[in-house]
Design an enzyme around this catalytic site. Structure first.
Site, mmCIF file in Angstrom:
data_model
loop_
_atom_site.group_PDB
_atom_site.id
_atom_site.type_symbol
_atom_site.label_atom_id
_atom_site.label_comp_id
_atom_site.label_asym_id
_atom_site.label_seq_id
_atom_site.Cartn_x
_atom_site.Cartn_y
_atom_site.Cartn_z
ATOM 1 N N HIS A 376 8.739 -69.933 -84.871
ATOM 2 C CA HIS A 376 9.008 -70.341 -83.542
ATOM 3 C C HIS A 376 9.360 -69.103 -82.520
ATOM 4 C CE1 HIS A 376 10.561 -73.304 -80.454
ATOM 5 N NE2 HIS A 376 11.163 -72.176 -80.098
ATOM 6 N N GLU A 377 10.451 -68.446 -83.276
ATOM 7 C CA GLU A 377 10.756 -67.330 -82.382
ATOM 8 C C GLU A 377 9.670 -66.135 -82.467
ATOM 9 O OE1 GLU A 377 13.105 -67.752 -80.650
ATOM 10 O OE2 GLU A 377 13.940 -69.492 -81.486
ATOM 11 N N HIS A 380 7.253 -66.838 -79.349
ATOM 12 C CA HIS A 380 7.895 -66.502 -78.292
ATOM 13 C C HIS A 380 7.667 -64.905 -78.236
ATOM 14 C CE1 HIS A 380 9.645 -70.025 -76.922
ATOM 15 N NE2 HIS A 380 10.579 -69.984 -77.850
ATOM 16 N N HIS A 383 3.990 -63.844 -77.903
ATOM 17 C CA HIS A 383 3.584 -64.228 -76.357
ATOM 18 C C HIS A 383 3.904 -63.203 -75.346
ATOM 19 C CE1 HIS A 383 3.332 -67.658 -73.262
ATOM 20 N NE2 HIS A 383 2.517 -66.652 -72.781
HETATM 21 ZN ZN LIG Z 1 11.683 -71.644 -78.128
#
Ligand SMILES: [Zn+2]
Length: 583
Positions: A376-377, A380, A383
């Site tokens: 998940h991190e 980020h 991105h």
């Molecule tokens: Zn998040």
């Protein structure tokens, strides 16, 4: 502690002394008065932007360093003082730039249009386009002054609710396993996952009793907040409060409407899921306080961090070797602070510094959930990495609307990879229920909230007052619509709206739903179409905040103004449910 697992803050500043020196230097440079009254010339506007950029990017570095140092050890007061210095610098920076927005917006339409078409200003064309749209909603100078003077009044409803929710709410204590536990927002969500139904029921009843005891004041506060939204939208000549809120992020209203209509079509699948969950939990009747209990427990992968990280890299192979190499580089070059330490901030986050690289804070604990947190991190982070690399400073930051897309794409791809490779049925069941719960809470639940907000604002726009009875009645109706007949709609649940802090930030939560819908649609496309889908996805990751978020998602093949992404998302939910039932 092995340095390899601590983030390299020295990539931003080598020493605290260097930080202090940079702060002092930048402090002296914050002065934009030379541009005041001169923004009607393109070259002045460009020079202003360049100066904003050169100072703003340094403040960003100072601020991220101070935050990271503070989070490494929250008990170290030195970095508290760094953070207060940064607040001071930010305040000075933004107040010295306070003239810019009003001056630009008062420029003649034709001047703004000429700026938009001026190639030397192309880095600012999107923000100028937004400004031009906003211009239609700017009032005369004295009307603007009146609205600005009312700012504190307008923001007070959220403050009042926060006070009620954090200070006045009589939550009290309950007994769990012969121990007295203070009920808080945090313990409540833990208790709702307790395997003992009596504990869950007791916590639920007690928690809602507190809200019910304050329901008159909460209803009045919420009603006032909605009236304020409707008033401000009208004052600024927006057709509705929703139009005003969505204009703020340049999202067309059709997206909101599309979300509500398409989720409605998928509700029978949510009802079916509730029926299956009831069976899986072995309950005769499933109450609202039962739906947070995990259906499978004790399936932690118990991987060492290095192995967990390798698993994430392997699980994201479908994104190609460039993506995998970057993941390895992030680990090797110490972008990540891995382990829990005394004083370290809890949880996980990603933060990026333009022209340096992103950073990730973890508190890795060997649970399966922690493996998803890495994916998940890093979603980020990469991105941010691609956007910062490919966009000029002014267009690099992506908006909240797309912020959870890349992180969720990674989680979904990892789940799919693990499902393919898992040999153990129990693990498969865990993964499927992880995905199903993610879709239930982020997609269905947030859309239910979105529908409630839509109702409340439309009532007030029609001149119909909101009362505790009308609000509760509307909420209960929605709850029945969303969860269906496989659930007992306990009498307390009609008060659920009264405990949602996000309602004081109107028309915000729908973005959680559109975010996961976009992510599910992108992940599906990547797995089905391969390289062309990956190429498009990389273009999206590289697009930062260079256009309306809805336009940017179209690059990745997600058109939220059409039905397809919703159909993709619900197809994922349905197939996960079918696989869950089979197990
Ligand atoms: Zn998040």
């Amino acid at each position: 502690m092995n340095k390899q697992y601590q983030w390299a803050t020295e990539d931003i500043f080598t020493t605290d002394a260097e930080w202090n020196k940079t702060l002092e230097e930048i402090d002296k440079k914050i002065d934009f008065s030379e541009f005041k009254g001169k923004l009607n010339k393109a070259e002045n506007y460009l020079a202003l932007q360049k100066k904003i950029e050169s100072i703003g990017s340094v403040i960003e570095k100072l601020s991220v360093y101070a935050m990271m140092k503070h989070d490494e050890d929250t008990t170290n007061s030195l970095y508290d003082s760094f953070n207060s210095k940064i607040y001071g610098i930010y305040a000075k920076f933004s107040s010295s730039l306070a003239f810019v927005q009003p001056e630009l917006i008062s420029l003649d339409q034709e001047v703004l249009k000429s700026y938009i078409n001026n190639t030397s200003l192309s880095e600012y064309d999107y923000s100028l386009k937004c400004l031009l749209k906003e211009k239609a909603h700017v009032l005369s100078a004295d009307q603007e002054a009146l609205l600005a003077a009312g700012g504190e009044v307008f923001s007070s409803f959220r403050d009042i609710f926060t006070k009620i929710d954090n200070a006045d709410l009589p939550l009290g204590k309950i007994k769990v396993d012969n121990k007295t536990v203070q009920l808080t927002h945090g313990t409540y969500s833990m208790l709702l996952q307790n395997t003992d139904v009596k504990v869950r029921q007791k916590a639920f009843k007690k928690y809602y009793k507190a809200y019910i005891s304050l329901i008159n004041v909460i209803s009045s506060t919420y009603y006032a907040s909605v009236k304020k939204n409707v008033y401000l939208a009208k004052a600024r000549k927006y057709p509705s409060a929703m139009a005003s809120a969505l204009a703020g992020e340049d999202v067309p209203e059709i997206v909101y409407k599309n979300l509500l209509t398409n989720v409605k079509k998928a509700l029978p699948d949510l009802h079916a899921y509730m029926g299956e969950k009831k069976k899986a939990l072995g309950l005769d009747k499933m109450h609202m306080y039962d739906i947070y209990v995990p259906t499978v427990e004790g399936v932690d992968l118990k991987l060492e961090y290095d192995d967990a990280y390798s698993l994430v890299v392997e699980g994201l192979a479908c994104l190609g070797s460039e993506y995998q190499q970057l993941l390895l580089k992030a680990k090797e070059d110490r972008w990540i602070d891995v382990y829990e330490r005394s004083g370290k901030r809890s949880g996980a986050y990603s933060v990026a510094v333009y022209n340096i690289h992103p950073y990730v804070l973890l508190n890795y604990q060997k649970t399966t959930h922690d493996v998803f947190t890495i994916a998940h991190e890093m979603g980020h982070s990469l991105h941010s990495y691609f956007s910062n690399k490919n966009q000029p400073y002014a267009k690099a930051d992506y908006t909240i609307f797309v912020a959870e897309v890349a992180s969720t794409v990674n989680e979904v791809l990892l789940i799919k990879h693990l499902l393919k490779t898992a040999k153990d049925d129990k693990l498969k069941k865990y993964l499927l229920s992880y995905l199903l719960e993610m879709i239930r809470t982020t997609l269905f639940r947030q859309t239910q909230f979105s529908e409630f907000e839509d109702y409340a604002h439309k009532q007030v726009e029609k001149g119909v007052p909101l009362t505790k009875d009308s609000l509760c009645k509307a909420y209960l109706k929605l709850n029945k619509k969303y969860y269906g007949k496989n659930i007992v709609h306990d009498k307390e649940i009609k008060y659920e709206w009264a405990r949602i802090p996000h309602f004081y930030r109107a028309f915000y939560v729908y973005k959680y739903a559109t975010g996961i819908i976009s992510a599910l649609s992108i992940a599906r496309r990547i797995l089905e179409e391969g390289q062309t889908a990956v190429d498009d996805y990389f273009k999206f990751l590289s697009s930062g905040g260079s256009d309306s978020p809805v336009e940017l998602l179209k690059i990745a093949g997600v058109d939220l103004t059409q039905e397809k992404p919703y159909q993709d998302a619900f197809a994922e939910f349905k197939s996960a449910l079918e696989a869950f039932v089979k197990l």
